[in-house]
Design a protein around this motif. Structure first.
Motif, short mmCIF file in Angstrom:
data_model
loop_
_atom_site.label_atom_id
_atom_site.label_comp_id
_atom_site.label_asym_id
_atom_site.label_seq_id
_atom_site.Cartn_x
_atom_site.Cartn_y
_atom_site.Cartn_z
N MET A 261 0.84 -1.19 0.00
CA MET A 261 0.00 0.00 0.00
C MET A 261 0.87 1.24 0.00
SD MET A 261 -2.43 1.46 3.00
CE MET A 261 -0.92 2.00 3.82
N LYS A 262 0.60 2.17 -0.88
CA LYS A 262 1.33 3.43 -0.88
C LYS A 262 0.68 4.40 0.08
CE LYS A 262 3.27 3.27 -5.52
NZ LYS A 262 3.38 3.98 -6.80
N GLU A 263 1.53 5.09 0.83
CA GLU A 263 1.03 6.07 1.80
C GLU A 263 1.62 7.42 1.44
OE1 GLU A 263 2.76 6.14 5.61
OE2 GLU A 263 0.86 6.48 6.61
N THR A 264 0.78 8.45 1.33
CA THR A 264 1.28 9.76 1.00
C THR A 264 1.91 10.42 2.21
OG1 THR A 264 -0.75 10.91 1.57
CG2 THR A 264 -0.63 9.99 -0.64
N ALA A 265 2.75 11.44 1.95
CA ALA A 265 3.38 12.17 3.05
C ALA A 265 2.34 12.87 3.90
CB ALA A 265 4.38 13.20 2.49
N ASN A 266 1.28 13.36 3.25
CA ASN A 266 0.22 14.04 4.01
C ASN A 266 -0.48 13.11 4.97
OD1 ASN A 266 0.72 16.48 2.77
ND2 ASN A 266 -0.87 16.21 1.20
N GLU A 267 -0.69 11.85 4.53
CA GLU A 267 -1.36 10.88 5.40
C GLU A 267 -0.51 10.58 6.62
OE1 GLU A 267 -2.05 7.74 2.65
OE2 GLU A 267 -4.14 8.29 2.33
N THR A 268 0.81 10.43 6.41
CA THR A 268 1.70 10.17 7.54
C THR A 268 1.70 11.33 8.50
OG1 THR A 268 3.11 8.82 6.12
CG2 THR A 268 4.06 9.59 8.19
N GLU A 269 1.80 12.55 7.99
CA GLU A 269 1.85 13.72 8.86
C GLU A 269 0.54 13.91 9.61
OE1 GLU A 269 4.41 15.64 9.67
OE2 GLU A 269 5.52 14.14 8.55
N ALA A 270 -0.59 13.55 8.98
CA ALA A 270 -1.88 13.72 9.65
C ALA A 270 -1.96 12.88 10.91
CB ALA A 270 -3.03 13.36 8.71
N LEU A 271 -1.38 11.66 10.85
CA LEU A 271 -1.40 10.81 12.03
C LEU A 271 -0.36 11.23 13.05
CD1 LEU A 271 -1.93 7.21 10.63
CD2 LEU A 271 -3.42 8.46 12.18
N ARG A 272 0.78 11.74 12.59
CA ARG A 272 1.87 12.02 13.51
C ARG A 272 1.84 13.42 14.09
NH1 ARG A 272 7.06 9.11 10.52
NH2 ARG A 272 6.27 6.98 10.72
N ALA A 273 1.21 14.36 13.39
CA ALA A 273 1.24 15.74 13.86
C ALA A 273 0.48 15.87 15.17
CB ALA A 273 0.60 16.66 12.81
N PRO A 274 1.06 16.52 16.18
CA PRO A 274 0.35 16.69 17.45
C PRO A 274 -0.83 17.63 17.28
CG PRO A 274 2.38 17.97 17.45
CD PRO A 274 2.39 17.15 16.19
N ALA A 275 -1.97 17.25 17.83
CA ALA A 275 -3.16 18.10 17.75
C ALA A 275 -3.19 19.02 18.95
CB ALA A 275 -4.42 17.22 17.74
N VAL B 123 -0.06 -4.14 8.30
CA VAL B 123 -1.03 -5.06 7.71
C VAL B 123 -1.43 -4.63 6.31
CG1 VAL B 123 -1.93 -5.74 9.96
CG2 VAL B 123 -3.00 -3.83 8.75
N GLN B 124 -0.73 -3.62 5.77
CA GLN B 124 -1.02 -3.12 4.43
C GLN B 124 -2.51 -2.77 4.28
OE1 GLN B 124 0.55 -5.70 1.37
NE2 GLN B 124 2.51 -5.94 2.41
N ALA B 125 -3.00 -1.99 5.26
CA ALA B 125 -4.40 -1.57 5.24
C ALA B 125 -4.71 -0.78 3.98
CB ALA B 125 -4.71 -0.74 6.48
N GLU B 126 -5.91 -0.96 3.45
CA GLU B 126 -6.30 -0.25 2.23
C GLU B 126 -6.41 1.25 2.51
OE1 GLU B 126 -10.13 -2.43 3.55
OE2 GLU B 126 -7.97 -2.59 3.84
N PRO B 127 -6.25 2.07 1.47
CA PRO B 127 -6.25 3.53 1.65
C PRO B 127 -7.49 4.07 2.36
CG PRO B 127 -5.46 2.97 -0.54
CD PRO B 127 -5.96 1.69 0.07
N GLY B 128 -8.66 3.46 2.10
CA GLY B 128 -9.87 3.97 2.72
C GLY B 128 -9.84 3.87 4.23
N LEU B 129 -9.32 2.76 4.73
CA LEU B 129 -9.23 2.58 6.18
C LEU B 129 -8.22 3.55 6.78
CD1 LEU B 129 -9.21 -0.87 7.95
CD2 LEU B 129 -7.82 1.00 8.80
N VAL B 130 -7.07 3.72 6.11
CA VAL B 130 -6.04 4.65 6.59
C VAL B 130 -6.58 6.07 6.61
CG1 VAL B 130 -3.77 5.62 6.14
CG2 VAL B 130 -4.15 3.17 5.81
N TYR C 233 -14.13 0.80 11.98
CA TYR C 233 -14.22 1.34 10.62
C TYR C 233 -15.47 0.82 9.91
CZ TYR C 233 -13.00 1.73 5.64
OH TYR C 233 -13.00 1.99 4.29
N ARG C 234 -15.66 -0.50 9.95
CA ARG C 234 -16.80 -1.08 9.25
C ARG C 234 -18.13 -0.58 9.81
NH1 ARG C 234 -14.90 -7.44 8.70
NH2 ARG C 234 -13.65 -7.17 6.79
#
Length: 321
Positions: free
Chosen positions: A1-15, A120-127, A183-184
């Motif tokens: 599964m390819k993960e974009t830089a934006n997706e990684t930062e969204a999870l890691r950036a402190p809120a 687990v190579q989750a699909e993009p929708g779940l990520v 998610y489901r």
């Protein structure tokens, strides 16, 4: 599964944290070499409203009570399931002192969540689903279907407590299974119920009168449904059709109306007015009052040019109204 830089930062950036009374950092979970932290806790009135720098998935395992999330309050009972992102102020309270409210908690950092989904190579929708809720601080609430979450949490807690060979891998697998379940259920929506006939208008009007007269007491949707002899789901649907708002919003507004009247007619302290309006947690009452009226109770009273009750110095560990 390819993960974009934006997706990684969204999870890691402190809120940024919201208005929690205190911050509970992940580092406070002492000596946790496991990939996630799991506990089973008896809630009380001791813990204050708080935010945290980790993601929390919690399930009501036993008993009943209330969950305060920022300015929301909801009755909770066995099977209520919550996803709480970083920075959300919340606290659970039992229905009353001496009554049980037992929760399972699964706690992990944004980095741990991201690593699990990558592993687990989750699909993009779940990520994307968890990215969006993490970045937007969007908590959500579900009800456990068929005891699936109860079974998962029992296994999670057992693996975390026993530390048997392979427990770290088992914890990862079970946490991913829990995430997929969340998610489901959120994507698919609640189970569809058959269409129900409208409740008689007279019955609804009688119920609204009852709620108005008793809104400062504990009122649960299930009890209201039982008064009408219908299921809770049908009651919730019919109530919103009849009033244009949810049952919870209706009760909250009725309680704030009581607060406004007491602020107008008395010089009682805010804490006493909150209690008479149905809220033992004064700070929650203050937040909800401002959400409903646009001003705090003290500002509302001052705008009416009414005498203010004396303010005493706060004692250690206590807050002024």
């Amino acid at each position: 599964m390819k993960e974009t830089a934006n997706e990684t930062e969204a999870l890691r950036a402190p809120a940024p944290f919201s208005r929690g009374e205190r911050l509970l950092p992940y580092a406070s979970l002492i000596d946790n070499p496991m990939p996630v932290y799991v506990n089973r806790v008896h809630e009380s009135f001791d813990l204050r409203m708080h935010a945290h720098d980790f993601i929390e998935i919690c399930l009501v395992a036993e008993g009943s009570g209330f969950h305060y999330l920022d300015t929301e309050q909801m009755a909770v009972t066995r099977g209520d399931l919550f996803f709480i992102p970083i920075g959300i102020s919340h606290v659970f309270r039992p229905a009353a002192k001496g009554q049980p409210l037992v929760l399972y908690n699964c706690i992990l950092t944004a980095e741990q969540l991201n690593s699990l989904l990558l592993a687990v190579q989750a699909e993009p929708g779940l990520v994307s689903f968890f990215n969006e809720r993490g970045a937007g601080k969007a908590w959500f609430h579900l009800h456990d279907r068929g005891e699936e979450a109860q079974r998962l949490f029992r296994r999670l807690h057992r693996e975390f407590s026993d530390r048997r060979p392979g427990s770290a891998a088992a914890l990862c697998a079970l946490t991913v299974e829990l995430l997929v379940q969340l998610y489901r259920q959120q994507i698919e929506g609640p189970e569809r119920a058959p269409s129900d006939p409208e409740m008689p208008a007279a019955s609804m009007q009688e119920l609204l009168a009852y709620i108005g007269a008793n809104c400062s007491a504990e009122l649960l949707a299930g009890d209201m449904a039982a008064k009408l002899g219908i299921g809770e789901r049908q009651f919730q649907r019919s109530f919103k059709r009849a009033t244009g708002v949810t049952f919870l919003d209706f009760v909250q507004s009725a309680r704030i109306d009581i607060g406004c009247r007491l602020l107008l007619e008395t010089t009682d302290k805010i804490s006493a007015i909150a209690a008479r309006s149905g809220y033992q947690d004064t700070k929650f009452f203050n937040r909800l009052f401002k959400k409903k009226t646009g001003v705090t109770p003290r500002q509302y009273r001052a705008s009416l040019n009414l005498p203010q009750p004396p303010r005493l110095p706060a004692q250690t560990g206590q807050e002024l109204d």
